[in-house]
Structure formats: C-alpha cells, structure tokens
Design an enzyme around this catalytic site. Sequence first.
Site, PDB file in Angstrom:
ATOM      1  N   ALA A 157      -1.705  13.868  -5.135  1.00 49.27           N
ATOM      2  CA  ALA A 157      -1.248  13.568  -6.587  1.00 49.27           C
ATOM      3  C   ALA A 157      -0.208  14.623  -6.827  1.00 49.27           C
ATOM      4  O   ALA A 157      -0.381  15.875  -7.145  1.00 49.27           O
ATOM      5  CB  ALA A 157      -2.622  14.036  -7.396  1.00 49.27           C
TER       6      ALA A 157
ATOM      7  N   PHE B 213      -0.433  10.119   4.135  1.00 51.11           N
ATOM      8  CA  PHE B 213      -0.924  11.352   3.288  1.00 51.11           C
ATOM      9  C   PHE B 213      -1.071  10.920   1.729  1.00 51.11           C
ATOM     10  O   PHE B 213       0.130  10.317   1.271  1.00 51.11           O
ATOM     11  CB  PHE B 213       0.305  12.169   3.747  1.00 51.11           C
ATOM     12  CG  PHE B 213       0.157  13.641   2.940  1.00 51.11           C
ATOM     13  CD1 PHE B 213      -0.642  14.600   3.367  1.00 51.11           C
ATOM     14  CD2 PHE B 213       0.840  13.737   1.863  1.00 51.11           C
ATOM     15  CE1 PHE B 213      -0.888  15.652   2.696  1.00 51.11           C
ATOM     16  CE2 PHE B 213       0.860  15.130   1.151  1.00 51.11           C
ATOM     17  CZ  PHE B 213      -0.182  15.989   1.634  1.00 51.11           C
TER      18      PHE B 213
ATOM     19  N   HIS C 145      -1.547   3.138  -0.785  1.00 49.31           N
ATOM     20  CA  HIS C 145      -0.414   4.284  -1.155  1.00 49.31           C
ATOM     21  C   HIS C 145       0.783   4.175  -0.385  1.00 49.31           C
ATOM     22  O   HIS C 145       0.559   4.166   1.083  1.00 49.31           O
ATOM     23  CB  HIS C 145      -1.022   5.545  -1.159  1.00 49.31           C
ATOM     24  CG  HIS C 145      -2.081   5.516  -2.562  1.00 49.31           C
ATOM     25  ND1 HIS C 145      -3.252   5.080  -2.623  1.00 49.31           N
ATOM     26  CD2 HIS C 145      -1.852   6.058  -3.611  1.00 49.31           C
ATOM     27  CE1 HIS C 145      -3.573   5.410  -3.933  1.00 49.31           C
ATOM     28  NE2 HIS C 145      -2.869   5.924  -4.522  1.00 49.31           N
ATOM     29  N   PRO C 146       1.889   4.465  -1.053  1.00 48.12           N
ATOM     30  CA  PRO C 146       3.071   4.466  -0.121  1.00 48.12           C
ATOM     31  C   PRO C 146       3.387   6.090   0.602  1.00 48.12           C
ATOM     32  O   PRO C 146       2.821   6.876   0.082  1.00 48.12           O
ATOM     33  CB  PRO C 146       4.310   4.448  -1.306  1.00 48.12           C
ATOM     34  CG  PRO C 146       3.573   4.923  -2.442  1.00 48.12           C
ATOM     35  CD  PRO C 146       2.303   4.621  -2.384  1.00 48.12           C
TER      36      PRO C 146
END
Length: 170
Positions: free
Chosen positions: A124, A121, A73-74
Amino acid sequence: MDRKAMMSLSTVNSLTPRAFLEAFGDVAEHSPWVAREAGSAMPFATRDDMILSFERAFRAANHDAQLALVRAHPDLAGKAKLTEDSTKEQAGAGLNTLDAQEFAHFTDLNTRYKQRFGFPFIFAVKGATKHMILESFAARVSNTPEVEFQTSLAQICRIFRFRIEERVSP
C-alpha cells in the site's frame, strides 16, 4: 454519479446496491465482488465499519478468490496499464519518476518476487517513498510463501482503507 467524489456516510448508506457497486466496485483491484459483498452489510455506522466490511468480505473469500485479487494488482513501477487509483498511488510514491537504475532494480525485484511466490508484490504505497518500498521489497522477498501471502492480504486491506478514506468523509 462521480464515483471518485467525496461523499458522506449517509449518502453511502442511501445508495442502492447497484449504485454502491458503481461507486465502490473498483476499491478492490479488478474485483467488484468485494464491494458487492461489503455492501450487503449496509447501513454502516461509521466509515471504519464500511472499511471493515470490505476487509471481512475479502478475508471470508476462499483462497482462490483471494489469490485472484492479489494477482489482479499490477507490478509496482511496471509498464502495465494501471487503474486510475493505482496510477495516482504509484505516482504519489514517486514510482513514475524512477531513473534507469531504480527502474532496473524494481524490475529485478518484481521478477524474482513473482518467480518465488507466483503473484506480484503488494504494498500500500500511499504515504511511502520509493526507498521505503524498495526496502520492504528486498526484505519480503525472503519470506515464506504463507507469510508473504498473508502479508499481501494485509496490504490489500490497507489499500481498501486508503481508497475508501479518499471517497467517504468521516
């Protein structure tokens, strides 16, 4: 087939394994193995069953595979090239319109968080504001590593839900 087009559950259930992977292989950030595993549970009785299949596939994976997906994840509000889904999700939360002070705050939190936990981190962001995200960020940076890892897994499962709900009609 446009993999971003809304489709019915009956259409999903009629997909070949390869077509399912093409349509949903990007639901888990840079981790098509989740869709490959989830698709093995077809046919799905409901859209929620499909979402749960993604969650089960992810949660059944070993720690290293889970960690690799978390690390795929970015950073939120970072400068890295994002996937189409991540770009849309972050823009929806206003992360593409941060002023210089807000960007510096996100950058500082991203750096501290990754130094503490060894992964980015995860939040959603759909339906959230940048202020809600910053509040969660500030609170979570003091979690224990195990609590934060489990929180990240739960957030990734929420991302699965949001992405599948955008693509599969109830």
